[in-house]
Write an enzyme that holds these catalytic residues in place. Structure first.
Site, mmCIF file in Angstrom:
data_model
loop_
_atom_site.group_PDB
_atom_site.id
_atom_site.type_symbol
_atom_site.label_atom_id
_atom_site.label_comp_id
_atom_site.label_asym_id
_atom_site.label_seq_id
_atom_site.Cartn_x
_atom_site.Cartn_y
_atom_site.Cartn_z
ATOM 1 N N LYS A 86 -0.589 4.509 28.659
ATOM 2 C CA LYS A 86 -1.462 5.460 29.814
ATOM 3 C C LYS A 86 -0.606 6.799 29.454
ATOM 4 O O LYS A 86 0.390 7.073 29.398
ATOM 5 C CB LYS A 86 -1.139 4.883 31.076
ATOM 6 C CG LYS A 86 -1.672 3.575 31.415
ATOM 7 C CD LYS A 86 -1.484 3.031 32.671
ATOM 8 C CE LYS A 86 -1.997 3.838 33.831
ATOM 9 N NZ LYS A 86 -1.987 3.081 35.017
HETATM 10 O O1 G3P Z 1 -3.428 2.835 39.096
HETATM 11 C C1 G3P Z 1 -3.292 4.035 40.202
HETATM 12 C C2 G3P Z 1 -2.574 3.544 41.415
HETATM 13 O O2 G3P Z 1 -1.561 3.098 41.024
HETATM 14 C C3 G3P Z 1 -2.534 4.829 42.466
HETATM 15 O O3 G3P Z 1 -1.951 4.014 43.464
HETATM 16 O O4 G3P Z 1 -1.549 3.761 45.602
HETATM 17 O O5 G3P Z 1 -1.494 6.081 44.888
HETATM 18 O O6 G3P Z 1 -3.638 4.760 45.086
HETATM 19 P P1 G3P Z 1 -2.152 4.771 44.891
#
Ligand code: G3P
Length: 225
Positions: A86
């Site tokens: 990534k």
């Molecule tokens: O894969 C992206 C994700 O981990 C982002 O997490 O909780 O910031 O929406 P969040």
């Protein structure tokens, strides 16, 4: 449809692999740091073993081309050739994507916020582009709609790239992406449970039980065979 668990928590990963039809695990620096693990490489190695033949996504933490390429090679050496690396999409990271793709390393362009970022990353050889749906929603832009537009644009240009929806807060967001033709999503463990559940089904099961017990008591159908 590819569904991944977005987690570095080994207990969650083991449980999700047992309970749900997931295709692998995605991680990022935030997810790894949340575990409190002092050796993230060792944790990734353990996740690799746990996920078995599923896909594992691991994110670089550097920002310049040479350092990104060096880290990507180290991650692939540590975790295997199928590892998906990534890389956040910026004007400075496309060169690394182009060079890593040329070396046969699998790339996920992540933290994508615009259709043009998705397109540029797909052209640079990214196999996945990951829009942060809830974060985009937070900018008063319709996140699911934008992710669908990314997929439509990539499909229009016949690019062999998956839009991997990420960062969900509601089942509806995931549902909109799936209905809109986005073929990959990475979700939390809690979201996996929600995707498979509904209040309606729970009520129907209660009704099945009530009607069954009314005549057959605590016997199961197996008791009659
Ligand atoms: O894969 C992206 C994700 O981990 C982002 O997490 O909780 O910031 O929406 P969040």
């Amino acid at each position: 449809m590819l569904i991944f668990l977005d987690s570095a928590n080994l207990d969650e990963i083991r449980k999700a692999l047992q309970l749900f039809p997931i295709d692998g695990v995605t991680t990022n620096p935030t997810i790894l740091s949340r575990t409190g693990e002092q050796d993230p490489a060792a944790l990734l190695k353990e996740i690799r073993k746990t996920v078995d033949d599923g896909l594992l996504f691991a994110q670089v933490t550097s920002h310049d081309t040479d350092a990104i390429i060096d880290e990507a090679k180290k991650l692939v050496k540590l975790l295997g050739a199928q590892t998906v690396i990534k890389i956040p999409v910026t004007a400075a990271t496309l060169e690394a994507m182009i060079k890593l793709n040329a070396k046969g390393i699998h790339i996920c362009a992540t933290a994508v916020y615009t259709v043009t970022q998705a397109l540029m990353a797909a052209k640079a050889g990214a196999e996945y582009v990951a829009p942060y749906v809830s974060h985009i929603d937070g900018q008063a832009i319709d996140g699911p709609e934008l992710a669908i537009r990314m997929q439509e644009t990539i499909t229009n240009y016949d690019l062999d790239t998956h839009v991997l929806g990420a960062s969900f807060r509601t089942v509806s967001q995931v549902e909109k992406l799936m209905a809109g033709g986005v073929d990959s999503a990475t979700v939390t463990f809690d979201m996996l449970e929600k995707l498979a559940s509904s209040a309606g089904t729970a009520a129907e099961v209660d009704s099945f039980d009530r009607n069954w017990k009314h005549l057959y008591g605590d016997k199961s159908i197996g008791d009659f065979i």
